[in-house]
Write a protein that holds these residues in place. Structure first.
Motif, mmCIF file in Angstrom:
data_model
loop_
_atom_site.group_PDB
_atom_site.id
_atom_site.type_symbol
_atom_site.label_atom_id
_atom_site.label_comp_id
_atom_site.label_asym_id
_atom_site.label_seq_id
_atom_site.Cartn_x
_atom_site.Cartn_y
_atom_site.Cartn_z
ATOM 1 N N ASP A 97 0.831 -1.212 0.000
ATOM 2 C CA ASP A 97 0.000 0.000 0.000
ATOM 3 C C ASP A 97 0.857 1.250 0.000
ATOM 4 O O ASP A 97 0.672 2.158 -0.797
ATOM 5 N N PHE A 98 1.794 1.262 0.953
ATOM 6 C CA PHE A 98 2.639 2.446 1.125
ATOM 7 C C PHE A 98 3.458 2.715 -0.132
ATOM 8 O O PHE A 98 3.511 3.829 -0.642
ATOM 9 N N GLU A 110 0.881 13.395 1.644
ATOM 10 C CA GLU A 110 0.999 13.706 3.076
ATOM 11 C C GLU A 110 -0.243 13.238 3.833
ATOM 12 O O GLU A 110 -0.157 12.699 4.925
ATOM 13 N N GLU A 111 -1.390 13.453 3.192
ATOM 14 C CA GLU A 111 -2.652 13.054 3.812
ATOM 15 C C GLU A 111 -2.665 11.540 4.007
ATOM 16 O O GLU A 111 -3.035 11.036 5.066
ATOM 17 N N PHE A 112 -2.222 10.823 2.957
ATOM 18 C CA PHE A 112 -2.171 9.368 3.054
ATOM 19 C C PHE A 112 -1.253 8.938 4.194
ATOM 20 O O PHE A 112 -1.583 8.069 4.994
ATOM 21 N N LYS A 113 -0.083 9.605 4.268
ATOM 22 C CA LYS A 113 0.882 9.233 5.307
ATOM 23 C C LYS A 113 0.279 9.412 6.696
ATOM 24 O O LYS A 113 0.493 8.591 7.584
ATOM 25 N N PHE A 116 -2.132 6.616 7.272
ATOM 26 C CA PHE A 116 -1.359 5.388 7.405
ATOM 27 C C PHE A 116 -0.830 5.241 8.831
ATOM 28 O O PHE A 116 -0.952 4.206 9.466
ATOM 29 N N LEU A 117 -0.287 6.350 9.328
ATOM 30 C CA LEU A 117 0.318 6.330 10.654
ATOM 31 C C LEU A 117 -0.730 6.144 11.736
ATOM 32 O O LEU A 117 -0.524 5.415 12.706
ATOM 33 N N GLU A 124 2.636 -2.335 16.237
ATOM 34 C CA GLU A 124 2.586 -2.523 14.781
ATOM 35 C C GLU A 124 3.620 -1.651 14.083
ATOM 36 O O GLU A 124 4.246 -2.064 13.106
ATOM 37 N N LEU A 125 3.772 -0.456 14.608
ATOM 38 C CA LEU A 125 4.753 0.462 14.051
ATOM 39 C C LEU A 125 6.151 -0.154 14.105
ATOM 40 O O LEU A 125 6.925 -0.107 13.160
#
Lengths: 188, 467
Positions: A97-98, A110-113, A116-117, A124-125
């Motif tokens: 995905d990333f 940026e919005e996706f990131k 995602f975070l 998980e991170l």
């Protein structure tokens, strides 16, 4: 890899007469086209620790330097799925995905990131960071490292201990309580 | 944490920049403590070091890879313990092997002896001394003789540096790229010529004269005359900043102005005697010029100059507009109010720059000739991203309302402008046109009036300047 090797060749032939060079450059172009074409057909399959199989596009695969080098160095039979014993299917789908968004989403990356975070808890991170490290994906690795530093920004040593789940072993080091610093030296 | 490999922890840790955060992390556990020790390359210390020598020794032992050290004693009082002295500099030169960048501010105890100790720091490439009154030219000479890699030297308010043999030595050495001399009363404009061939290597020069010592001594005037005869190879300077200098036609630093071929940034602040001809020459030679900043003396601060041709006019701006196609930052300010009848730069000169150069930043201070007509002209400024207006009293709400029509503007700063009020900002409210709006000390603009006028708004009001 092949392309960099060819890139070198350009340098080496630079001293030959012009017509030879032109011919070689034409050859090179054809080669490159062929490589691109081949790659377009070649989807590689990856098998995760929980036995799930993913079919991955070459453009995404390119980000995974470890898999890429496996394909390039060993004569791996691409019809068989490459096993990734350290990575769960959940994490691999996140990674794909990333990488996908990173390549094709130019408008609101940026919005996706951010999203995602948010979808990840600390554990998980951490797992994802190890996976990114294992697969050697620079973009994801950098992103996650930066996220870690953001998360511990302006926090106390106690918080950091909790966050990383570490034991306090500092009392035995006397020199750790050195004079106070006045502040950072900011870069120009 | 335990199962994260060392190199990943190293990566994460290396991205933490703020000292507060680094301190917190280093106190979490031993492993992080030692990693942090190895990663610290720079520290800033000062009044907290007591006793100074012991503290400094501890720091040098703990952080083995220190390369950048800043010691500042601003706000120091005797009850905070003795300041670092020459012995401290000996500790630095002995225990801090990688030291390459040292900055000492308000270290009033250090003397030439200390600088001599530092001369054995062979990696030292940058030294900054800010108010170290006991240091003289001898100390600096002994340092530059030892440190052969010195490429940056900044001397600020070093009142007792009078002899300049060190400048001559540095000129012969030819390593210096960045020289800054500010308010060192005993170093004159004429001394700079001693740099000789060293000019060739110089990339950045800042020279600021103490305003109260502006008028040169006689011997200095004589040495300025040498400039005409001697070749000054200043072609490689990229950034030049001159403050409070007296520039005599064709002499001294004026020669430099006309010869810089590769200049990218120039800042002339209260330099008396700069002529249009200097700037015209400069604009013709330095086609790479990207940033100009002029702060010119108002005609009243120096009464003798009222009818003097030695001042800058629109001719300079027009020459810049014509010749410098890369100019993207323009700052113009008048020191002390400017009245239309005497004004040197006018609206037409400023607009000429805006129309012909890709100006991204325009900052005007005290420029009364810039009014609503100027604002209207900015509606066609297709590169302008950032506008700063301070004490531009001829701009009214009508002019300010045009801001929403500026094609690319994203930052607007307004300060001490009397003619504008909340009404002028109304078209911006809710429009998301600006990323940043900063309002400072404008009496007619209220905190409520700025709300929602940009993505980020800062508002401050201190009206004491008006009384």
């Amino acid at each position: 890899m092949v392309i960099t090797a060819k890139g070198k060749e350009i340098l080496e032939i630079a001293e030959e007469p012009e017509y030879v060079m032109l011919a070689k450059v034409e050859d090179l172009k054809m080669d490159m086209l062929r490589i691109v074409e081949e790659e377009e057909i070649k989807k590689i399959r990856l098998k995760t620790s929980d036995e799930a199989t993913f079919e991955v596009e070459p453009s995404i695969l390119k980000e995974m330097k470890r898999v890429q080098s496996l394909i390039n160095t060993e004569a791996i039979d691409t019809s068989v799925a490459i096993p990734l014993p350290n990575i769960t299917s959940r994490n691999l789908s996140r990674i794909i995905d990333f990488c996908w968004e990173h390549q094709y989403n130019t408008e609101n990356l940026e919005e996706f990131k951010g999203r995602f975070l948010k979808s990840l808890n600390h554990q998980e991170l951490k797992e994802l960071l190890l996976a990114a490290n294992y697969l050697n994906i620079k973009t994801l690795f950098d992103f996650l490292c930066n996220s870690f530093t953001d998360l511990i920004q302006n926090e106390s040593p106690e918080f950091i201990r909790d966050f990383f789940n570490i034991l306090n072993d500092t009392n035995s080091v006397k020199s750790m309580h050195a004079p106070a610093f006045q502040g950072s030296i900011d870069d120009d | 944490m335990d199962n994260i490999p060392e190199h990943i922890v190293w990566e994460i840790l290396s991205r933490i920049k703020k000292t507060g955060d680094r301190n917190a992390v280093s106190l979490a556990c031993k492993r992080l403590y030692y990693l942090d020790n190895a990663q610290r390359h720079c520290i800033r210390v000062g009044c907290g070091m007591d006793p100074a020598d012991e503290a400094l020794t501890c720091l040098c032992i703990r952080f083995q890879n220190l390369s950048r050290v800043e010691i500042t004693y601003s706000g120091w009082m005797s009850k905070l313990g003795k300041q670092l002295d020459d012995k401290g500099l000996l500790i630095l030169s002995n225990d801090c092997p990688l030291l390459s960048d040292l900055s000492l501010s308000y270290c009033t105890f250090i003397t030439d002896v200390g600088l001599r100790y530092l001369a054995s720091s062979s990696n030292l490439s940058s030294l900054r001394l800010n108010f170290t009154p006991r240091i003289t030219g001898c100390g600096i000479l002994s340092l530059v003789v030892g440190c052969k890699n010195l490429s940056r030297l900044h001397l600020i308010r070093c009142l007792n540096v009078s002899s300049v043999e060190w400048l001559e030595y540095l000129g012969k050495l030819g390593t210096l790229e960045d020289l800054s001399i500010k308010n060192c009363r005993a170093i004159g404009e004429g001394d700079l010529i001693k740099l000789g061939h060293g000019w060739h290597k110089l990339r950045r020069l800042q020279f600021e004269v103490d305003a109260n010592y502006r008028y040169m001594k006689v011997y200095d005037r004589l040495s300025v005359d040498r400039w005409q005869k001697q070749h000054v190879p200043c072609e490689n300077i990229l950034e030049l900043s001159l403050v409070n200098c007296i520039i005599s036609p064709g002499r001294g630093l004026a020669c430099v102005l006309r010869k810089c071929k590769n200049l990218e940034k120039i800042h002339l602040d209260m330099c008396v005697g700069v002529m249009d001809f200097d700037i015209i020459c400069l604009s013709q030679r330095s086609s790479n010029l990207q940033s100009v900043s002029f702060r010119v003396p108002s005609d009243f601060s120096l009464p003798s100059l009222v009818n003097n041709p030695l001042r800058l006019t629109d001719e300079s701006l027009k020459a810049l507009a014509q010749n410098c196609s890369k100019l993207e930052s323009v700052r113009i300010s008048f020191s002390d109010g400017e009245f239309p009848s005497f004004s040197s730069f006018t609206l037409s000169g400023i607009l000429c720059l805006i129309q012909r150069c890709p100006v991204r930043l325009l900052a005007l201070d005290h420029v009364y000739s810039f009014d609503d007509v100027g604002m209207e002209a900015l509606c066609a400024a297709e590169y302008l991203e950032s506008l700063e207006l301070v004490r531009c009293q001829e701009i009214s709400d009508e002019g300010l309302q045009l801001v929403s029509q500026f094609p690319r503007l994203c930052t607007l700063r307004l300060g001490k402008c009397l003619g504008i009020s909340d009404d002028g900002l109304k078209p911006l409210v809710g429009s998301l046109k600006l990323d940043l709006l900063a309002i400072e000390d404008c009496p007619q603009i209220s905190e409520r009036g700025v709300q929602g006028a940009a993505k980020s708004v800062s508002f401050r009001q201190d009206l004491s300047w008006m009384y």
